[in-house]
Design an enzyme around this catalytic site. Structure first.
Site, PDB file in Angstrom:
ATOM      1  N   ASP A 154      24.314  49.141  21.391  1.00 29.26           N
ATOM      2  CA  ASP A 154      23.353  49.897  20.894  1.00 29.26           C
ATOM      3  C   ASP A 154      23.197  51.437  21.168  1.00 29.26           C
ATOM      4  O   ASP A 154      24.071  51.602  22.436  1.00 29.26           O
ATOM      5  CB  ASP A 154      22.059  49.353  21.852  1.00 29.26           C
ATOM      6  CG  ASP A 154      21.587  48.124  20.997  1.00 29.26           C
ATOM      7  OD1 ASP A 154      22.233  47.360  20.466  1.00 29.26           O
ATOM      8  OD2 ASP A 154      20.362  47.738  21.183  1.00 29.26           O
ATOM      9  N   HIS A 213      14.236  56.221  18.771  1.00 23.85           N
ATOM     10  CA  HIS A 213      14.515  55.250  19.611  1.00 23.85           C
ATOM     11  C   HIS A 213      13.132  55.210  20.242  1.00 23.85           C
ATOM     12  O   HIS A 213      13.093  55.312  21.640  1.00 23.85           O
ATOM     13  CB  HIS A 213      15.724  55.344  20.679  1.00 23.85           C
ATOM     14  CG  HIS A 213      15.809  54.145  21.347  1.00 23.85           C
ATOM     15  ND1 HIS A 213      15.474  54.041  22.530  1.00 23.85           N
ATOM     16  CD2 HIS A 213      16.933  53.359  21.172  1.00 23.85           C
ATOM     17  CE1 HIS A 213      15.786  52.607  23.279  1.00 23.85           C
ATOM     18  NE2 HIS A 213      17.002  52.396  22.168  1.00 23.85           N
ATOM     19  N   HIS A 243      19.092  51.396  14.097  1.00 17.59           N
ATOM     20  CA  HIS A 243      18.555  51.272  15.596  1.00 17.59           C
ATOM     21  C   HIS A 243      17.528  52.822  15.504  1.00 17.59           C
ATOM     22  O   HIS A 243      17.301  52.987  16.641  1.00 17.59           O
ATOM     23  CB  HIS A 243      19.427  51.259  16.892  1.00 17.59           C
ATOM     24  CG  HIS A 243      18.888  50.857  17.954  1.00 17.59           C
ATOM     25  ND1 HIS A 243      17.971  49.814  18.147  1.00 17.59           N
ATOM     26  CD2 HIS A 243      19.108  51.521  19.306  1.00 17.59           C
ATOM     27  CE1 HIS A 243      17.814  49.756  19.363  1.00 17.59           C
ATOM     28  NE2 HIS A 243      18.466  50.585  20.130  1.00 17.59           N
ATOM     29  N   HIS A 249      25.160  48.589  25.668  1.00 20.19           N
ATOM     30  CA  HIS A 249      25.079  50.047  25.307  1.00 20.19           C
ATOM     31  C   HIS A 249      26.458  50.882  25.285  1.00 20.19           C
ATOM     32  O   HIS A 249      27.259  50.567  26.190  1.00 20.19           O
ATOM     33  CB  HIS A 249      23.873  50.708  26.235  1.00 20.19           C
ATOM     34  CG  HIS A 249      22.856  50.140  25.962  1.00 20.19           C
ATOM     35  ND1 HIS A 249      22.400  49.243  26.824  1.00 20.19           N
ATOM     36  CD2 HIS A 249      21.613  50.511  25.186  1.00 20.19           C
ATOM     37  CE1 HIS A 249      21.082  48.846  26.331  1.00 20.19           C
ATOM     38  NE2 HIS A 249      20.683  49.608  25.409  1.00 20.19           N
TER      39      HIS A 249
END
Ligand code: NAG
Ligand code: NAG
Ligand code: NAG
Ligand code: NAG
Ligand code: NAG
Length: 464
Positions: free
Chosen positions: A199, A253, A249, A360
């Site tokens: 991510d 964020h 995504h 990540h």
């Protein structure tokens, strides 16, 4: 308690500050082609940049520390910390030109190379505004869909909104209690299969990860952020052309449950547009930042043609979060994050299904942990594990991962709240109300002002 909360506040401010500093440094080191946006804004100084913060949620096991991988630039595990020297980045390996044919059958050829013009986009790392022509158009995608009338949460955390937390079951709120719905993807169906994902990129170190994955014939799902895509579009092209799955995504964020419906549409829409502009296709999978989703956000996402993907909860309240994202800020260490990963693999052997883990590709620490430690550990694990991307392990044909090549009219599913809800027993979710608000607290992408707001909302109960 008050003192502990204050110490934690200082620690997290220091953590966020340190990470921002790193962005500044990297921004200068990186070649001139990279655009470093508002992430390089410097914040107040004078706060501690190292911390002795320990979280009760962090498991520290006694498992032996692995030796440094041979023949790599990966540091010893113990050296993977917030203060570690930042490695140099590797250049993109291939340059795909406009008109190149992707691996996805039926997908359009690569578009003209993306050129970022800030005036045409929302401010990087800020909630995308909802008063634009684009968002008005995207709002029309919700027409005909039943978007539940659920009020936005205060800040996407359980402690920040006790009323919403008390309604978590009816809201289907994952953050407080781990509530999922039948339409969520939270695992791979086949036991001992790990649906690998990364991510928050594309990041400075993503290319190094891509090279490693290629050397091992592995594919992953990348949940990419709009604000990062416009900085490093070529890295997104590399991910896509190398056969990895690309999914949304959001633009900035933020926890989506705290946003208005138009803001959620804006956050998903701008990330989706960035992906489409760079690689020519529109993903049909998304992951909510922090896993923060409820039935309203699900319905919006599905109406916009994106199926939510979270990570696995065990049913005992634990989620398969490696906490790698807490290493850059100094909240956990590399060895602690790796111990958490080992616990995840141990727990995975007890599931009837496969699993999905949160990792990540944005920071050097998280990429080093993946390349040097978690991926090799998984490949050497007994009993043996299959590593796969999340769409593929779920039997979704690669053509269906993008709107332009999808031929299945019943995918993505039209409806978010029909079907069975599945609720893990106990308090699951991302830091249930009994623990900290870790899910929304220390991610470095969140501006310091929001971290402070979350902490103030958490009040004295922090660290209890
Ligand atoms: C790891 O950390 C130790 C202690 O700080 C240091 O002496 C050593 O040079 C580091 N090794 C690497 C490869 O960074
Ligand atoms: C959602 O599901 C309900 C109940 O199954 C159904 O009545 C409704 O038409 C569905 N909506 C959409 C957009 O598919
Ligand atoms: C990767 O796949 C290629 C082609 O299938 C094969 O030649 C190669 O040996 C594989 N490499 C590894 C590390 O499995
Ligand atoms: C693994 O399972 C144990 C026992 O249920 C639990 O205490 C622990 O938190 C789990 N850890 C992870 C990382 O899933
Ligand atoms: C279309 O997608 C649905 C939902 O994933 C799936 O059940 C169905 O098998 C798919 N149909 C085809 C022809 O692939």
């Amino acid at each position: 308690m008050q003192l502990q909360a204050f110490v934690a506040l200082l620690s997290l401010l220091g953590a966020a500050n340190a990470t921002q500093d790193r962005h500044v440094r990297l921004g200068k080191r990186q070649n001139a082609g990279a655009v470093v946006g508002s992430s390089s804004t410097s914040q107040s100084s004078g706060l501690p940049t190292t911390t002795s913060f320990t979280s009760s949620a962090t498991s520290i096991s006694n498992s032996p520390v692995p030796t440094t991988p041979v023949g790599t630039t990966i540091p010893p595990l113990a050296n993977i910390t917030s203060g570690m020297a930042t490695p140099s980045t590797v250049p993109v390996t291939a340059t795909y030109s406009a008109g190149s044919t992707p691996l996805i059958s039926g997908a359009p050829v690569l578009p003209t190379p993306f050129v970022f013009q800030a005036a045409s986009w929302p401010t990087q790392d800020q909630i995308a505004p909802s008063d634009s022509v684009e968002v008005s158009q995207w709002m029309e995608e919700l027409t005909g869909f039943n978007i539940p009338d659920i009020s936005p949460t205060a800040d996407g955390t359980c402690v920040g909104d006790p009323v919403a937390a008390s309604q978590a079951a009816s809201r289907g709120w994952w953050t407080c209690g781990g509530y999922t719905r039948a339409t969520d993807i939270t695992s791979c169906p086949t036991k001992m299969t790990w649906g690998v994902s990364f991510d928050d990129g594309p990041g400075f170190y993503t290319q190094e990860l891509l090279n490693y994955l290629a050397s091992k014939n592995l594919t992953s799902t990348f949940f990419v952020i709009g604000s990062r895509i416009v900085e490093r579009p070529q890295v997104l092209v590399e991910e896509y052309m190398a056969g990895h799955e690309i999914a949304v995504h959001t633009w900035s964020h933020r926890p989506l449950t705290m946003l208005t419906t138009a803001q959620v549409v804006a956050e998903l829409g701008w990330a989706r547009k960035a992906i489409k502009d760079v690689i020519g296709v529109t993903p049909t999978l998304m992951r909510p930042p922090f896993g923060d989703i409820d039935d309203r956000v699900r319905a919006i996402s599905l109406a916009m043609g994106m199926v939510p993907v979270i990570w696995t909860s065990t049913g005992t309240g634990a989620t398969f979060d490696t906490n790698d994202w807490k290493v850059p800020g100094g909240v956990v260490t590399g060895p602690q994050s790796f111990a958490t990963f080992e616990a995840i693999l141990g727990n995975a052997t007890m599931l009837n299904t496969g699993f999905v883990v949160l990792e990540h590709d944005l920071y050097p620490q998280t990429v080093d942990l993946a390349i040097g430690y978690t991926l090799p550990a998984a490949m050497n694990f007994t009993p043996s594990l299959t590593l796969d991307s999340i769409g593929h392990c779920n039997g979704i044909p690669s053509t269906n991962l993008y709107r332009e090549s999808n031929t299945n009219t019943s995918f993505p599913y039209a409806n978010s709240t029909s079907g069975d809800s599945s609720v893990p027993s106990g308090s699951g979710g991302n830091g249930g109300s009994s623990t900290t608000t870790s899910g929304a607290l220390s991610n470095a992408i969140m501006p310091i002002s929001m971290i402070v707001a979350s902490l103030l909302a958490a009040g004295g109960s922090l660290l209890m």
